[in-house]
Design an enzyme around this catalytic site. Structure first.
Site, PDB file in Angstrom:
ATOM      1  N   TYR A 107       0.852  -1.191   0.000  1.00 36.36           N
ATOM      2  CA  TYR A 107       0.000   0.000   0.000  1.00 36.36           C
ATOM      3  C   TYR A 107       0.889   1.243   0.000  1.00 36.36           C
ATOM      4  O   TYR A 107       1.819   1.354   0.809  1.00 36.36           O
ATOM      5  CB  TYR A 107      -0.899   0.019   1.246  1.00 36.36           C
ATOM      6  CG  TYR A 107      -1.737   1.267   1.338  1.00 36.36           C
ATOM      7  CD1 TYR A 107      -3.002   1.319   0.760  1.00 36.36           C
ATOM      8  CD2 TYR A 107      -1.247   2.420   1.964  1.00 36.36           C
ATOM      9  CE1 TYR A 107      -3.766   2.475   0.807  1.00 36.36           C
ATOM     10  CE2 TYR A 107      -2.012   3.585   2.015  1.00 36.36           C
ATOM     11  CZ  TYR A 107      -3.258   3.594   1.432  1.00 36.36           C
ATOM     12  OH  TYR A 107      -4.004   4.745   1.475  1.00 36.36           O
ATOM     13  N   GLU A 141      -3.160   7.568  -4.374  1.00 31.73           N
ATOM     14  CA  GLU A 141      -3.052   6.270  -3.699  1.00 31.73           C
ATOM     15  C   GLU A 141      -2.821   5.130  -4.677  1.00 31.73           C
ATOM     16  O   GLU A 141      -3.450   5.080  -5.731  1.00 31.73           O
ATOM     17  CB  GLU A 141      -4.349   6.014  -2.921  1.00 31.73           C
ATOM     18  CG  GLU A 141      -4.373   4.687  -2.168  1.00 31.73           C
ATOM     19  CD  GLU A 141      -5.752   4.391  -1.582  1.00 31.73           C
ATOM     20  OE1 GLU A 141      -5.969   4.720  -0.414  1.00 31.73           O
ATOM     21  OE2 GLU A 141      -6.600   3.845  -2.315  1.00 31.73           O
TER      22      GLU A 141
END
Ligand code: GDP
Ligand code: MN
Length: 379
Positions: A102, A190
């Site tokens: 992530y 992101e």
């Protein structure tokens, strides 16, 4: 402002970030054509909607033949994911995933700076990781005056990877992501997941970006991607008309002059057990046309069962407001119950004008509030 994955990937590619090859499609036939064009055996079929969690909702499927592409594309197109209907899909190269990470950059309120957020536990369970094992989420604050120099990007890369092969790729990746974030005035950039493939290369197989609405004027390339929701369209309409309007989802429509009074009105409705449908400040004016437009806005919200008009007459006189209201409701054809509270300059004259009309007149703010909540509860 949100953009779709394929649009975010477009920005990623402009900034030299590694993304998978993919083609945007609007129909099953286009998907099959895209599959042929990519010339790969395995592809991924992905719903393009303004929400996350597509994988869990069945909006991300692997396909290894034309038939499978056809089947998945058919299923995903038209699918409803968290209230969004899928009208576009992405056909992308399916990558062999060795591990998922992530990575994101966002504005952090606590440090009052952008932060780089990283986790070795990337993928569809990231919310669970953040909740149950927050120590697995690494946060690195970025001083906006310094930016993300190599030494800092390297520190971040080592936090995520043990192997130099990935560290070397991650350094420019983080720097480019930060450059994109700053240059486009993003509020979020992101990658979840950033993956390491079987040959050890990094790739962004998902991309999410949101942008600061107040900076859109200097980014026409971002602004043109805006797809306002029905609610946002209403807010834009209100802005054009000179109102400030925010939809809140309840069933008591509020029309108020002044932002502070509007806030107080919503608080009062809540206090009496009701649910405000909106914040609406119509400003100081008794112009019937303005009232008509504001009412149309409230009436277009199908949740609204009753409208509470709360006016403080300072410079605007209450009798003028009452005349404006009577005028406006001649033009409006509605059976909506209306509760009005008028106070301030010439309030008795104003109230007298409303006697014998279909409006329910409240004597005080509390009285009007109670009446609106009562009516809403009965309907
Ligand atoms: P999200 O659920 O909306 O975040 O959609 P993602 O694009 O992140 O996809 C969800 C999951 O599908 C990812 O976490 C991956 O595990 C998987 N996935 C996506 N693309 C591929 C791919 O090309 N190959 C493989 N094997 N899995 C993929
Ligand atoms: Mn994702």
């Amino acid at each position: 402002m949100k953009v779709h994955e394929y649009q975010a990937k477009g920005f990623f590619a402009q900034y030299g970030l590694p993304v998978d090859r993919s083609i945007l499609c609007h129909s099953v036939d286009e998907a099959v054509e895209a599959y042929r064009k990519l010339g790969l055996e395995k592809v991924v079929v992905k719903a393009q909607v303004h929400t996350g969690g597509r994988g869990k909702a069945g909006g991300v499927k692997l396909a290894a033949s034309e038939d499978e592409v056809r089947r998945h594309a058919g299923n995903i197109l038209g699918m409803n994911i968290k209230g969004f209907t899928v009208d576009r899909i992405l056909i992308g190269e399916a990558v062999d995933i060795a591990s998922e990470y992530y990575v994101s950059i966002l504005v952090d309120r606590r440090t009052k700076s952008p932060i780089l957020m990283l986790s070795r536990e990337g993928g569809m369970e990231i919310e669970k990781v953040a909740k149950e094992t927050p120590e697995k989420i690494i946060k690195i604050a970025i001083d906006p005056l310094v930016g993300l120099p190599v030494y800092k990007a390297r520190e971040a890369a080592f936090a995520l990877f043990d192997d130099m092969a990935q560290v070397k790729q991650a350094i420019p990746l983080f720097q480019n992501l930060y450059r994109l974030f700053v240059e486009k005035d993003a509020s979020l950039a992101e990658i979840n997941p950033l993956i390491v493939d079987k040959s050890g290369d990094l790739k962004a197989i998902d991309a999410k970006m949101t942008f600061d609405n107040n900076a859109l004027f200097r980014h026409p390339d971002v602004a043109e991607l805006n797809e306002p929701t029905e609610e946002e369209k209403k807010e834009l309409y209100a802005k054009e008309k000179g109102f400030s309007y925010v939809n809140l989802g309840g069933n008591i429509g509020c029309m108020v002059n002044g932002a502070g009074l509007a806030m107080a009105t919503m608080d009062m409705i809540k206090l009496y057990g009701g649910d405000p449908a909106n914040f609406l400040d119509i400003g100081g004016s008794s112009n019937p046309q303005k009232i008509v437009e504001a009412m149309k806005l409230l009436l277009s919200d199908r949740h609204v069962k009753v409208v509470l008009i709360n006016i403080f007459g300072g410079i605007t006189r209450c009798d003028d407001v009452a005349k404006g209201l009577i005028e406006a409701f001649k033009e409006l054809d509605t059976s909506m119950p209306i509760v009005i509270r008028l106070t301030g300059t010439n309030e008795s004259e104003g109230r007298a004008l409303l006697q014998g009309t279909k409006f329910t007149v409240g004597t005080t703010m509390a009285d009007a509030g109670h009446k609106a909540v009562e009516i809403a509860a009965k309907l």
